[in-house]
Motif scaffolding. Sequence first.
Motif, PDB file in Angstrom:
ATOM      1  N   ARG A 685      36.284  37.999  33.939  1.00  0.00           N
ATOM      2  CA  ARG A 685      36.212  39.299  34.600  1.00  0.00           C
ATOM      3  C   ARG A 685      36.151  39.184  36.113  1.00  0.00           C
ATOM      4  O   ARG A 685      36.035  40.173  36.839  1.00  0.00           O
ATOM      5  CB  ARG A 685      34.968  40.037  34.096  1.00  0.00           C
ATOM      6  CG  ARG A 685      34.899  41.452  34.602  1.00  0.00           C
ATOM      7  CD  ARG A 685      34.190  42.373  33.649  1.00  0.00           C
ATOM      8  NE  ARG A 685      34.133  43.721  34.180  1.00  0.00           N
ATOM      9  CZ  ARG A 685      34.018  44.797  33.433  1.00  0.00           C
ATOM     10  NH1 ARG A 685      33.947  44.675  32.130  1.00  0.00           N
ATOM     11  NH2 ARG A 685      33.961  45.983  33.990  1.00  0.00           N
ATOM     12  N   GLN A 686      36.206  38.005  36.618  1.00  0.00           N
ATOM     13  CA  GLN A 686      36.083  37.815  38.064  1.00  0.00           C
ATOM     14  C   GLN A 686      37.091  38.577  38.895  1.00  0.00           C
ATOM     15  O   GLN A 686      36.755  39.196  39.891  1.00  0.00           O
ATOM     16  CB  GLN A 686      36.170  36.318  38.392  1.00  0.00           C
ATOM     17  CG  GLN A 686      34.991  35.542  37.857  1.00  0.00           C
ATOM     18  CD  GLN A 686      35.068  34.073  38.202  1.00  0.00           C
ATOM     19  OE1 GLN A 686      34.705  33.667  39.289  1.00  0.00           O
ATOM     20  NE2 GLN A 686      35.566  33.282  37.271  1.00  0.00           N
ATOM     21  N   ARG A 687      38.316  38.518  38.471  1.00  0.00           N
ATOM     22  CA  ARG A 687      39.336  39.174  39.270  1.00  0.00           C
ATOM     23  C   ARG A 687      39.100  40.683  39.308  1.00  0.00           C
ATOM     24  O   ARG A 687      39.160  41.322  40.352  1.00  0.00           O
ATOM     25  CB  ARG A 687      40.705  38.898  38.664  1.00  0.00           C
ATOM     26  CG  ARG A 687      41.763  39.702  39.355  1.00  0.00           C
ATOM     27  CD  ARG A 687      43.141  39.404  38.823  1.00  0.00           C
ATOM     28  NE  ARG A 687      44.082  40.329  39.437  1.00  0.00           N
ATOM     29  CZ  ARG A 687      45.365  40.060  39.575  1.00  0.00           C
ATOM     30  NH1 ARG A 687      45.834  38.900  39.162  1.00  0.00           N
ATOM     31  NH2 ARG A 687      46.163  40.944  40.114  1.00  0.00           N
ATOM     32  N   ARG A 688      38.815  41.195  38.156  1.00  0.00           N
ATOM     33  CA  ARG A 688      38.589  42.641  38.097  1.00  0.00           C
ATOM     34  C   ARG A 688      37.376  43.015  38.934  1.00  0.00           C
ATOM     35  O   ARG A 688      37.344  44.039  39.609  1.00  0.00           O
ATOM     36  CB  ARG A 688      38.353  43.015  36.641  1.00  0.00           C
ATOM     37  CG  ARG A 688      38.263  44.485  36.443  1.00  0.00           C
ATOM     38  CD  ARG A 688      38.059  44.777  34.986  1.00  0.00           C
ATOM     39  NE  ARG A 688      37.650  46.151  34.819  1.00  0.00           N
ATOM     40  CZ  ARG A 688      37.074  46.605  33.727  1.00  0.00           C
ATOM     41  NH1 ARG A 688      36.861  45.784  32.728  1.00  0.00           N
ATOM     42  NH2 ARG A 688      36.728  47.849  33.643  1.00  0.00           N
ATOM     43  N   MET A 689      36.377  42.176  38.890  1.00  0.00           N
ATOM     44  CA  MET A 689      35.154  42.445  39.654  1.00  0.00           C
ATOM     45  C   MET A 689      35.461  42.407  41.142  1.00  0.00           C
ATOM     46  O   MET A 689      34.923  43.196  41.924  1.00  0.00           O
ATOM     47  CB  MET A 689      34.110  41.380  39.297  1.00  0.00           C
ATOM     48  CG  MET A 689      32.718  41.722  39.792  1.00  0.00           C
ATOM     49  SD  MET A 689      32.083  43.218  39.010  1.00  0.00           S
ATOM     50  CE  MET A 689      30.880  43.699  40.227  1.00  0.00           C
ATOM     51  N   ASN A 690      36.310  41.487  41.519  1.00  0.00           N
ATOM     52  CA  ASN A 690      36.676  41.386  42.922  1.00  0.00           C
ATOM     53  C   ASN A 690      37.343  42.660  43.405  1.00  0.00           C
ATOM     54  O   ASN A 690      37.067  43.145  44.501  1.00  0.00           O
ATOM     55  CB  ASN A 690      37.650  40.209  43.113  1.00  0.00           C
ATOM     56  CG  ASN A 690      36.976  39.094  43.861  1.00  0.00           C
ATOM     57  OD1 ASN A 690      36.285  39.350  44.849  1.00  0.00           O
ATOM     58  ND2 ASN A 690      37.160  37.873  43.397  1.00  0.00           N
ATOM     59  N   GLU A 691      38.204  43.168  42.597  1.00  0.00           N
ATOM     60  CA  GLU A 691      38.910  44.389  42.979  1.00  0.00           C
ATOM     61  C   GLU A 691      37.922  45.546  43.122  1.00  0.00           C
ATOM     62  O   GLU A 691      38.018  46.358  44.039  1.00  0.00           O
ATOM     63  CB  GLU A 691      39.966  44.733  41.928  1.00  0.00           C
ATOM     64  CG  GLU A 691      41.076  43.701  41.869  1.00  0.00           C
ATOM     65  CD  GLU A 691      42.064  43.969  40.747  1.00  0.00           C
ATOM     66  OE1 GLU A 691      43.140  43.370  40.767  1.00  0.00           O
ATOM     67  OE2 GLU A 691      41.751  44.781  39.857  1.00  0.00           O
TER      68      GLU A 691
END
Length: 717
Positions: A685-691
């Motif tokens: 979920r890191q990428r989504r969290m970054n966004e």
Amino acid sequence: MPPYKKNDRRGAPAARGASASAGSRSPKHRGYRAEEPAAGKKARWTDEDRAARGRATYGSRDESGSGRGRGERPNWEPRGKDARRTEREWERRDRAGERPRREYDRDERPRRDGDDRPRRSFDRDERPRREFDDRPRRSFDRDERPRRDADDRPRRSFDRDDRPRRQFDRDDRPRRDSDDRPRRSFDRDDRPRRSFDRDERPRRSFDQDERPRRQFDRDDRPRRDSDDRPRRSFDRDERPRRSFDQDDRPRRQFDRDDRPRRDADDRPRRSFDRDERPRRSFDQGERPRRDSSFYPSRDEKPAFTPTDDVVLERLEAEAIEAADVEGVTFGDLGLGGNIVRALAELGAETPFPIQAATAPDVLAGKDVLGRGRTGSGKTIAFGAPMVERLMQLWAESGKAGGKRQLGRAPRALILAPTRELALQIDRTVQPIARSVGLFTTQIYGGVPQGRQVGALQRGVDIVIGTPGRIEDLVEQGRLDLSEVVITVLDEADHMCDLGFLEPVQRILRHTADGGQKLLFSATLDKGVAQLVDEFLVDPAVHEVAGEDQASSTIDHRVLVIEHRDKGAIIEQLADREGKTLVFARTRAFAEMLADQLEDAGIPAVSLHGDLNQSRRTRNLSQLTSGRVNVLVATDVAARGIHVDDIDLVIQADAPDEYKTYLHRAGRTGRAGKQGTVVTLIPRHRQRRMNELLERAEIEADFVPTAPGDDHLLTLAQ
DNA sequence: AAAAAAC
């Protein structure tokens, strides 16, 4: 399960007039014993009786039609620790598959033994799968709770928490957020702390004042506003900013060059249209598709005049700055002596920027859109001028003021998304209203309507409540909104979400035509376009300059974990001295986490929609009073709720929307105090969290974490 | 998909 015995004290079915089978005597004749046969021994409950009582007691949403009305809680309900213990016990069983229906407060649930409630076949007894019973709580392993959902029980919702991955699928859908969520929203709490501690008195709440300045300090943020915007204007007379109504006073001051367009350009962020928001730019870069679903106007609303569209698209506010308010008093803003004194008692000696910005327009009768971050004093920003305005209108109408006329219809309405928030708002507005002889009353669900109706019959001036009950009373003919000339929507953007929008629209249509509308939220954005289009005329838009995350006192951290470690990590984080608020995505998971923490020796209570109102109120007050330091809640507690000194917010489940993140995070770091927000996410979920963080304009470190890691102890301090 | 909001 104490409830069993105690239930016996509740009286025979016939005596309560609840039995349909008896049919032999009037329910009104309590003592009447026509059929002696059954009189020998205590009358027994029949399934019907129990079912009827159960519904009545819970007021459950599923069995509409019967048992409405009474719904008072039994007075045998366990209290304190016992209550918590009992609650957990029942909860455990529920998870094992026996639970009747979702109401978590098992106290009121008539026993769910299979016998009473025929319907839920699942009676655990028979249920094969209950195997879980043994290990119900460990909940964390979602794996185990497999099929039971299958049955009919919808609620088993738990699953979802555990099975994160599925959700996953949607996660990828980042884009939508982008569109909807506009600004950085600082929002969340608009309401100063005063609130929640019902116990204590509302007034102090205002203490915010004390921390007002902080917010202002945004001086640091040079960017937008300052430059373009005329802000200084504080002299409301000339006030450039309200400008929003370009029609009326657009040109003036502003005229300076910048104004029209500038919003867009210069001050990107505050713009309501997230689309234009510059910063998130990244997002859009990647996802060009922004749906623009929020742009009602251009596309699907032919009825709209171009001018209106412009207003919405910009939703650009005039940003007031701290310096603009220096030396300004509430009296200068046009509020009367009594109100000023009431505000002082609430702790509000001098106006905060958002208050100074919106008061003149509210008093002038204009529709207003106000955005101010958490604790920026939004409640007073609309509450105080609203009361003053009511007095002025009253005087103008020539009617005698100050007299409470029996049965007079309310002239002002304040809508909030949750009952707790409605209560909190009333704690602030009521003293202000009473200072000039006006009455307020709360109208919300989950409690018997008798008292509320009684208050309306005696006559009130300001109604504060949630959509459901208000609409219900309107339909019953017990609440007349036709004379409501001022309507406030707190957390306005949220009130425009699916599920809220339509009821809100219907309610607004019941208010007086042409009535003044005030929409406030920390994350006010174009999502309110539909309401603005239909109900507002040339609204003035205000916000406070400098309210960005950089000027926040909150430290953000993202822990990248293995899903199976979630429970252990939360235990380690919550095992601390200070007040901790844990957010879970579902009611079931929130309940499960509270249960787990309690089992681990960490006193914890929960707050979510499966609890009855008295338990919700009690659990929240336990955190407020400090009797418990950990509250596990769903997003019911994300907006507006104020509890002093929460210094750690743990997001057991990451939010889907950046607005939700901002509102949840806003429960801490209040009054200038330091706060920490820890979000747990699985690796994928890191990428989504970054966004999401980019959209929220928040900087946070991502730290791979496993149970026992040193930094967990550091965070817990 | 969830949560909130009436009985």
